[in-house]
Design a protein around this motif. Structure first.
Motif, mmCIF file in Angstrom:
data_model
loop_
_atom_site.group_PDB
_atom_site.id
_atom_site.type_symbol
_atom_site.label_atom_id
_atom_site.label_comp_id
_atom_site.label_asym_id
_atom_site.label_seq_id
_atom_site.Cartn_x
_atom_site.Cartn_y
_atom_site.Cartn_z
ATOM 1 N N SER A 1 0.887 -1.199 -0.011
ATOM 2 C CA SER A 1 -0.039 -0.121 0.078
ATOM 3 C C SER A 1 0.891 1.393 -0.068
ATOM 4 O O SER A 1 0.308 2.365 -0.378
ATOM 5 C CB SER A 1 -0.820 0.113 1.009
ATOM 6 O OG SER A 1 -0.249 0.077 2.429
ATOM 7 N N SER A 2 2.060 1.182 0.546
ATOM 8 C CA SER A 2 2.924 2.304 0.484
ATOM 9 C C SER A 2 3.819 2.419 -0.974
ATOM 10 O O SER A 2 4.875 2.962 -0.870
ATOM 11 C CB SER A 2 3.989 2.267 1.754
ATOM 12 O OG SER A 2 4.895 1.202 1.562
ATOM 13 N N TYR A 3 3.368 1.561 -1.690
ATOM 14 C CA TYR A 3 4.212 1.315 -3.141
ATOM 15 C C TYR A 3 5.879 0.960 -2.805
ATOM 16 O O TYR A 3 6.617 1.628 -3.504
ATOM 17 C CB TYR A 3 4.110 2.854 -3.616
ATOM 18 C CG TYR A 3 2.685 3.068 -4.289
ATOM 19 C CD1 TYR A 3 2.017 2.447 -5.305
ATOM 20 C CD2 TYR A 3 1.936 3.928 -3.411
ATOM 21 C CE1 TYR A 3 0.638 2.633 -5.533
ATOM 22 C CE2 TYR A 3 0.847 4.177 -3.585
ATOM 23 C CZ TYR A 3 -0.111 3.533 -4.690
ATOM 24 O OH TYR A 3 -1.388 3.838 -5.028
ATOM 25 N N GLY A 4 5.992 0.381 -1.738
ATOM 26 C CA GLY A 4 7.437 0.110 -1.633
ATOM 27 C C GLY A 4 8.084 0.823 -0.619
ATOM 28 O O GLY A 4 9.355 0.623 -0.235
ATOM 29 N N MET A 5 7.538 2.020 -0.464
ATOM 30 C CA MET A 5 8.231 3.127 0.446
ATOM 31 C C MET A 5 8.577 2.448 1.942
ATOM 32 O O MET A 5 9.553 3.029 2.658
ATOM 33 C CB MET A 5 7.480 4.459 0.698
ATOM 34 C CG MET A 5 7.125 5.209 -0.648
ATOM 35 S SD MET A 5 8.648 5.418 -1.489
ATOM 36 C CE MET A 5 9.095 7.069 -0.336
ATOM 37 N N LYS A 6 7.946 1.651 2.473
ATOM 38 C CA LYS A 6 7.706 1.124 3.889
ATOM 39 C C LYS A 6 8.657 -0.144 3.842
ATOM 40 O O LYS A 6 8.908 -0.941 4.783
ATOM 41 C CB LYS A 6 6.819 0.929 4.418
ATOM 42 C CG LYS A 6 5.849 2.193 5.003
ATOM 43 C CD LYS A 6 6.766 2.793 5.910
ATOM 44 C CE LYS A 6 6.174 4.140 6.502
ATOM 45 N NZ LYS A 6 6.971 4.912 7.635
ATOM 46 N N ALA A 7 9.375 -0.574 2.728
ATOM 47 C CA ALA A 7 9.941 -1.871 2.553
ATOM 48 C C ALA A 7 11.163 -2.034 3.473
ATOM 49 O O ALA A 7 11.380 -2.709 4.098
ATOM 50 C CB ALA A 7 10.345 -2.022 1.227
ATOM 51 N N SER A 8 11.946 -0.744 3.391
ATOM 52 C CA SER A 8 12.983 -0.857 4.489
ATOM 53 C C SER A 8 12.979 -1.158 5.990
ATOM 54 O O SER A 8 13.445 -1.724 6.656
ATOM 55 C CB SER A 8 13.727 0.353 4.380
ATOM 56 O OG SER A 8 13.124 1.462 4.502
ATOM 57 N N GLU A 9 11.433 -0.704 6.472
ATOM 58 C CA GLU A 9 11.377 -0.910 7.784
ATOM 59 C C GLU A 9 10.474 -2.246 7.812
ATOM 60 O O GLU A 9 10.674 -2.889 8.997
ATOM 61 C CB GLU A 9 9.909 0.224 8.318
ATOM 62 C CG GLU A 9 10.697 1.766 8.260
ATOM 63 C CD GLU A 9 10.679 2.353 7.136
ATOM 64 O OE1 GLU A 9 10.379 1.951 6.046
ATOM 65 O OE2 GLU A 9 10.764 3.465 7.108
ATOM 66 N N LEU A 10 9.936 -2.815 7.100
ATOM 67 C CA LEU A 10 8.971 -3.994 7.185
ATOM 68 C C LEU A 10 9.424 -5.250 6.637
ATOM 69 O O LEU A 10 9.216 -6.306 6.836
ATOM 70 C CB LEU A 10 7.663 -3.660 6.626
ATOM 71 C CG LEU A 10 6.829 -2.570 7.200
ATOM 72 C CD1 LEU A 10 5.466 -2.199 6.862
ATOM 73 C CD2 LEU A 10 6.645 -2.729 8.706
ATOM 74 N N ALA A 11 10.438 -5.331 5.678
ATOM 75 C CA ALA A 11 10.711 -6.343 5.092
ATOM 76 C C ALA A 11 11.414 -7.463 5.789
ATOM 77 O O ALA A 11 11.073 -8.720 5.475
ATOM 78 C CB ALA A 11 11.990 -5.696 3.679
ATOM 79 N N ASP A 12 12.374 -7.028 6.801
ATOM 80 C CA ASP A 12 12.928 -8.112 7.553
ATOM 81 C C ASP A 12 12.078 -8.440 8.592
ATOM 82 O O ASP A 12 12.532 -9.517 9.508
ATOM 83 C CB ASP A 12 14.314 -7.410 8.060
ATOM 84 C CG ASP A 12 15.278 -6.985 7.383
ATOM 85 O OD1 ASP A 12 15.471 -8.031 6.407
ATOM 86 O OD2 ASP A 12 16.293 -6.178 7.185
#
Length: 672
Positions: free
Chosen positions: A406-417
């Motif tokens: 939903s954030s178009y990948g903007m939150k990937a750095s916080e959530l991916a791990d």
């Protein structure tokens, strides 16, 4: 009769009918004002030796009178002089508490916590009362004064009677209104009922620092008469007793060392109506330019409506122990909507109703800190208690994935791990970081397969081909997985062994490590690739060359198969990666087969984009020889039959039904 000093009728009507949306909060406002008055008196006793005060004697009293139809809220606080009464209640939106806070800012927190906004909250009483009478006597004065108003045009101030300093606010409640035309009426008399008053206090003012007391009705067994026989049945009688109905000390204000895990668990279950203990309890206190306490819980199990449109996220927001909002959505990002808890801050800027928070930087600062704290706690759970984390992720992982999408990948750095996926090679849940650490040295992408069944995915030819080439595959079965990876596009793996393209450099480093040197590490950005995608290139160079040659040699065969399949596929080609399966369906372009399947099940299925399908053939499989033979014999019907069978079979393997299952069954019968 004195007129209000502001444009009274318009402003008062606005405050009563527009600013406040929930009538029952009037009691919260009046109790908060009473608490302020008692804190002011306590502070005065610290600086004025003439004021003798036992802090334990401070209390707030609620007295309902059904016969007179009045509700009285009394305190033994500092009281008001005639001048203060005129200024605080005669001028709408004037706040004596706010002035007091500004003048005594250095004492805030020293067992004194002014809630503020007296001149605003007071007028919420007119939502339920047709007349309000305030009798008050200021500390150090011998006379009392009474302020009376019907909340319409103005007010009157005259001498009153009160034995000690403090304030009595007497509300004469409005008459009950019957509902008409299907609309619900208004029963103001409910605010005189014992149970309702106790419930309102415990909901909104349970943690006000001073005791809130009320005479409550209780039942007890009468003494057994001395001459009672064996058949005597116990008799009961009602009696009234003064009871403190608020708990006063909030658990979130206590030091974590003073609260047992069992006490936190019981508070969570009773407050948030859950049957299970929380999976994680998070508590912290912030000081400095912004002060607040937070007590957060990660539930042990997802509520049944978590992913429904009716679910409301948010934390309970308190200001100086007084409930402001039951669910403040601005304190949590959507992907942490499962977190429950309480935030209490005296610094939150509120508008005049106390019901609607202004969008201010204080609130954003608290929300940012909460987000980081929740993330760090989840990371700790992942690393320290993997079993508990996997159970948590089973319930709430979908929301974390959706947060990236939903954030178009903007939150990937916080959530991916924080994400977990099933490893086809390891047969367990792994993180992306764990996947990356176990990769072969030359691997440049994270490979995954998406579908509705882990067992089916594991049997897919393209998955088996990846495993045969030494590459692990993440098996993704949540409908949001494919969309999440598409939004991420890449994953940066931290501290991987450095890859050397130059053989001499690699050999030199390997020798140095063998001699005891520390291996060099690097961060490596990996593409996220669906193994069913046409551009996946884990085949060796020799395999790719063989596939290209076979494609050229069989151009006529592939053209005939493409003509037979029509627009079902964009092309037919030899696969460089298949090992034991005769054929496989892959896709080209931005829409994968899994994305097509998910969108086809949505509300706009007719308009959903389609994947560009490719039929890949295994040139080393015996079936391919049958195809070559049919094409060589000029048997176009057999080529068409084989093409349709292979295509439909490949669809079934990936969990997609053929366009015409009946025709597929008939083709199988013909072949038999």
């Amino acid at each position: 009769m004195k007129q209000f000093k502001t444009e009274s009728k318009k402003l008062l009507d606005l405050m009563i009918n527009s600013i406040y949306t929930n009538k029952e909060i009037f009691l919260r406002e009046l109790i908060s004002n009473a608490s302020d008055a008692e804190d002011k008196l306590y502070l005065k006793s610290l600086t004025d030796s003439d004021v003798k005060l036992d802090q334990d004697s401070l209390s707030i009293r609620i007295t309902p009178d059904k016969d007179a139809r009045t509700l009285t809220i009394s305190d033994n606080g500092i009281g008001m002089t005639a001048k203060e009464l005129e200024r605080n209640l005669g001028t709408i939106a004037h706040s004596g508490s706010e002035e007091f806070k500004a003048a005594n800012a250095e004492h805030q927190g020293d067992d004194v916590d002014i809630i503020g906004q007296f001149g605003v909250g007071f007028y919420s009483a007119f939502m339920v009362a047709k007349e309000v009478k305030v009798t008050t006597r200021a500390c150090g004065e011998d006379v009392a004064h009474t302020w009376t108003s019907d909340g319409l045009e103005g007010y009157a101030i005259e001498d009153g009677q009160r034995d000690h300093c403090g304030t009595d606010i007497v509300l004469t409640l409005k008459d009950d209104v019957e509902g008409e035309g299907g609309e619900q009426g208004e029963r103001y008399s409910r605010f005189l009922e014992e149970w309702t008053l106790k419930d309102l206090v415990r909901t909104y003012s349970n943690y006000v620092r001073h005791p809130i007391q009320m005479m409550v009705t209780k039942s007890r067994q009468k003494p057994k008469p001395e001459d009672a026989g064996d058949d005597y049945k116990p008799e009961y009688e009602d009696y009234t007793e003064l009871e403190t109905i608020n708990s006063m000390t909030p658990i979130w204000k206590k030091s974590k060392a003073d609260v047992t895990p069992e006490e936190y668990n019981e508070f969570y279950k009773s407050t948030f109506h859950d049957w299970e203990d929380p999976a994680r309890t998070i508590t912290f206190h912030a000081e400095g330019t912004l002060e607040y306490d937070a007590l957060l819980f990660v539930p042990g199990k997802a509520p049944f409506d978590l992913y429904s449109k009716d679910y409301e996220k948010g934390l309970a927001l308190y200001s100086s122990n007084v409930l402001i909002m039951e669910k403040c959505a601005d304190l949590l990002p959507d992907y942490y909507n499962f977190v429950r808890g309480i935030v209490d801050s005296p610094d939150v800027s509120l508008n005049i109703s106390r019901e609607t928070l202004q969008q201010n930087r204080q609130l954003h600062a608290i929300a940012n800190r909460i987000e980081k704290k929740v993330t760090s706690e989840l990371e700790a759970m992942r690393d320290q208690d993997r079993e508990a984390y996997e159970k948590f992720f089973e319930s709430f992982g979908r929301g974390l994935k959706f947060g990236i999408y939903s954030s178009y990948g903007m939150k990937a750095s916080e959530l991916a791990d924080l994400l977990l996926f099933w490893s086809a090679r390891e047969n367990k849940m792994v993180t992306l970081a764990e996947y990356a650490k176990a990769m072969p040295a030359g691997q440049k992408a994270v490979y995954y397969a998406a579908g509705d069944s882990r067992d089916r995915l594991a049997k897919m030819p393209v998955v088996k081909a990846a495993l045969d080439h030494g590459f692990d595959v993440l098996l993704c079965t949540a409908d949001v997985d494919e969309f999440t990876f598409q939004a991420m596009r890449q994953y940066t793996a931290k501290n991987l062994p450095k890859v050397y393209e130059d053989d001499a450099a690699r050999e030199a480093v390997e020798k140095a490590v063998a001699d005891g040197a520390e291996p060099e590490l690097e961060d490596r950005t990996l593409d996220l690739k669906n193994v069913a995608s046409g551009d996946v290139d884990f085949a060796s160079e020799d395999e790719k060359k063989e596939a290209e040659e076979a494609t050229k040699e069989n151009e006529d065969l592939f053209k005939g198969m493409k003509d037979a399949l029509g627009d079902k596929v964009t092309k037919v080609a030899v696969s460089a990666r298949l090992t034991d399966a005769p054929a496989a369906i892959t896709s080209e372009g931005p829409v994968s087969l899994e994305m097509e399947r998910v969108m086809a099940a949505g509300p706009d299925a007719d308009q959903a984009p389609k994947a560009q399908r490719v039929l890949e053939l295994n040139a080393k499989h015996p079936v391919f020889a049958k195809l070559q033979a049919a094409e060589k014999d000029g048997d176009a019907d057999k080529v068409k039959l084989y093409a349709g069978l292979l295509y439909d079979q490949a669809l079934l393997v990936v969990g997609i039904l053929p366009d015409d299952p009946v025709a597929f069954a008939q083709q199988v019968c013909e072949l038999m």
